[in-house]
Design a protein around this motif. Structure first.
Motif, PDB file in Angstrom:
ATOM      1  N   SER A 130       0.865  -1.127  -0.123  1.00 30.77           N
ATOM      2  CA  SER A 130      -0.015   0.037   0.049  1.00 30.77           C
ATOM      3  C   SER A 130       0.769   1.344  -0.145  1.00 30.77           C
ATOM      4  N   ARG A 131       1.918   1.301   0.762  1.00 33.53           N
ATOM      5  CA  ARG A 131       2.810   2.359   1.039  1.00 33.53           C
ATOM      6  C   ARG A 131       3.522   2.744  -0.559  1.00 33.53           C
ATOM      7  N   THR A 134       1.167   4.457  -2.847  1.00 31.31           N
ATOM      8  CA  THR A 134       1.118   5.755  -2.617  1.00 31.31           C
ATOM      9  C   THR A 134       2.322   6.468  -3.231  1.00 31.31           C
ATOM     10  N   GLU A 135       3.500   5.822  -2.841  1.00 30.71           N
ATOM     11  CA  GLU A 135       4.755   6.501  -3.762  1.00 30.71           C
ATOM     12  C   GLU A 135       4.678   6.756  -5.107  1.00 30.71           C
ATOM     13  N   ALA A 139      -4.146   5.904  -6.596  1.00 33.76           N
ATOM     14  CA  ALA A 139      -5.130   6.016  -5.705  1.00 33.76           C
ATOM     15  C   ALA A 139      -5.639   4.676  -5.345  1.00 33.76           C
ATOM     16  N   HIS A 140      -6.060   4.374  -3.943  1.00 33.73           N
ATOM     17  CA  HIS A 140      -6.382   3.309  -3.796  1.00 33.73           C
ATOM     18  C   HIS A 140      -7.182   3.002  -2.321  1.00 33.73           C
ATOM     19  N   ASN A 164      -5.750   8.742   5.507  1.00 31.67           N
ATOM     20  CA  ASN A 164      -6.239   9.190   3.997  1.00 31.67           C
ATOM     21  C   ASN A 164      -6.636   7.939   3.122  1.00 31.67           C
ATOM     22  N   ILE A 165      -6.433   6.768   3.773  1.00 36.81           N
ATOM     23  CA  ILE A 165      -6.532   5.683   3.059  1.00 36.81           C
ATOM     24  C   ILE A 165      -7.964   5.045   3.843  1.00 36.81           C
ATOM     25  N   GLU A 286     -10.585  11.314  -0.257  1.00 35.39           N
ATOM     26  CA  GLU A 286      -9.868  11.930  -1.163  1.00 35.39           C
ATOM     27  C   GLU A 286      -9.404  13.239  -0.606  1.00 35.39           C
ATOM     28  N   ALA A 290      -2.534  13.340   4.015  1.00 35.71           N
ATOM     29  CA  ALA A 290      -1.628  12.011   4.464  1.00 35.71           C
ATOM     30  C   ALA A 290      -1.164  12.433   5.687  1.00 35.71           C
TER      31      ALA A 290
END
Length: 291
Positions: A130-131, A134-135, A139-140, A164-165, A286, A290
């Motif tokens: 997941s990180r 983001t890098e 969007a997930h 924010n996830i 959205e 973060a």
């Protein structure tokens, strides 16, 4: 006539590298011929999209099993995200693969619906994936099946994810779990929209965007209102298919899956999810910074 259309694509692929006990596609392996059939069906779909120059299309890959371990899905997603007629490409996935291929995609048009399976992977491994998304700027959303035995692990996942996830929880309705009392409270603390998924929403005769601005398409190109109504409406590869895309009331008694009921007008979930309807990201998330 130009179209603005969301396509829920489910080709013939029905294999998975995971073996979740509740899933009929667990550790199912397909023959080389079956995989070729799936690849050719996907390539045909991509070619069709490439010819729809006047349209605005979103594609959501909702396979039986796991598709993104397959190179042809990775290549197709990357190619699609670079087409001007594509608004978004989304996919359901377990994130069990190297994410390097995503570097070839236009990530501004890519979104992923990522499911955590505690019996199949570690929380640390999943969080690392997941990180990395983001890098990469992808969007997930993240989620899990709401099995009571997995609740402590899902709570730990929520605590370790950035604010924010969004972490959704799918109710294990077919397993007969009674979501009430403390169990309901704890799952709702993880996912504020959880109670929506614990229900089978009355849908017969109700208005739904499926069949008009949202359609389900299989590997042969056959069009259905959604994955749950098996009456074909036409075929995307036939002339005039757009004439079949009209508003019509739902013909099922109930709808219990997010990818179906999110499109029911009376639930008013489009304002809740905004541009994240397909990938299951509420607009509220959205807008969160973060942390």
């Amino acid at each position: 006539m130009s179209l603005k259309l969301s396509i829920l694509y489910r080709g013939p692929l029905s294999s998975c590298n995971y073996d979740c006990h509740y899933c009929p596609f667990a550790k199912r392996h397909e023959t080389a011929a079956e995989l070729k059939t799936d690849r050719l069906a996907l390539e045909r779909l991509v070619d069709w999209v490439k010819g729809r120059h006047e349209d605005s299309l979103s594609l959501f890959f909702t396979p039986w099993g796991e598709a993104l371990t397959r190179r042809w899905y990775q290549s197709a997603i990357c190619e699609l995200t670079h087409l001007p007629q594509i608004e978004k490409v989304a996919a359901q996935t377990n994130l069990s693969y190297d994410l390097q291929w995503i570097e070839n995609a236009n990530v501004s048009r890519l979104a992923l619906w990522c499911t955590f399976h505690p019996s199949q992977t570690t929380r640390s491994r999943f969080l690392s994936q997941s990180r990395r998304l983001t890098e990469l700027g992808v969007a997930h959303s993240v989620g899990a099946v709401g099995l009571p035995d997995d609740l402590p692990e899902i709570e730990r996942l929520r605590a370790e994810l950035p604010d924010n996830i969004y972490l959704w929880v799918n109710a294990a309705k077919s397993s007969g779990v009674d979501y009430c009392g403390e169990l309901l409270d704890r799952f709702t603390a993880i996912d504020p929209l959880f109670q929506l998924n614990t229900q089978y929403h009355a849908s017969l005769g109700r208005s739904c965007r499926c069949g008009s601005s949202v359609i389900s398409v299989d590997g042969a190109g056959d069009i259905y209102r959604c994955h749950f109504i098996k009456q074909p409406l036409g075929n995307i590869y036939e002339p005039g298919f757009a004439d079949t895309l009209v508003d019509r009331p739902c013909s099922n008694q109930t709808c219990g899956c997010h990818i179906g009921y999110v499109h029911m007008d009376e639930l008013q979930l489009y304002p809740v999810f905004g541009s994240g309807v397909l990938e299951r990201i509420p607009a509220e998330f959205e807008l969160r910074p973060a942390k």
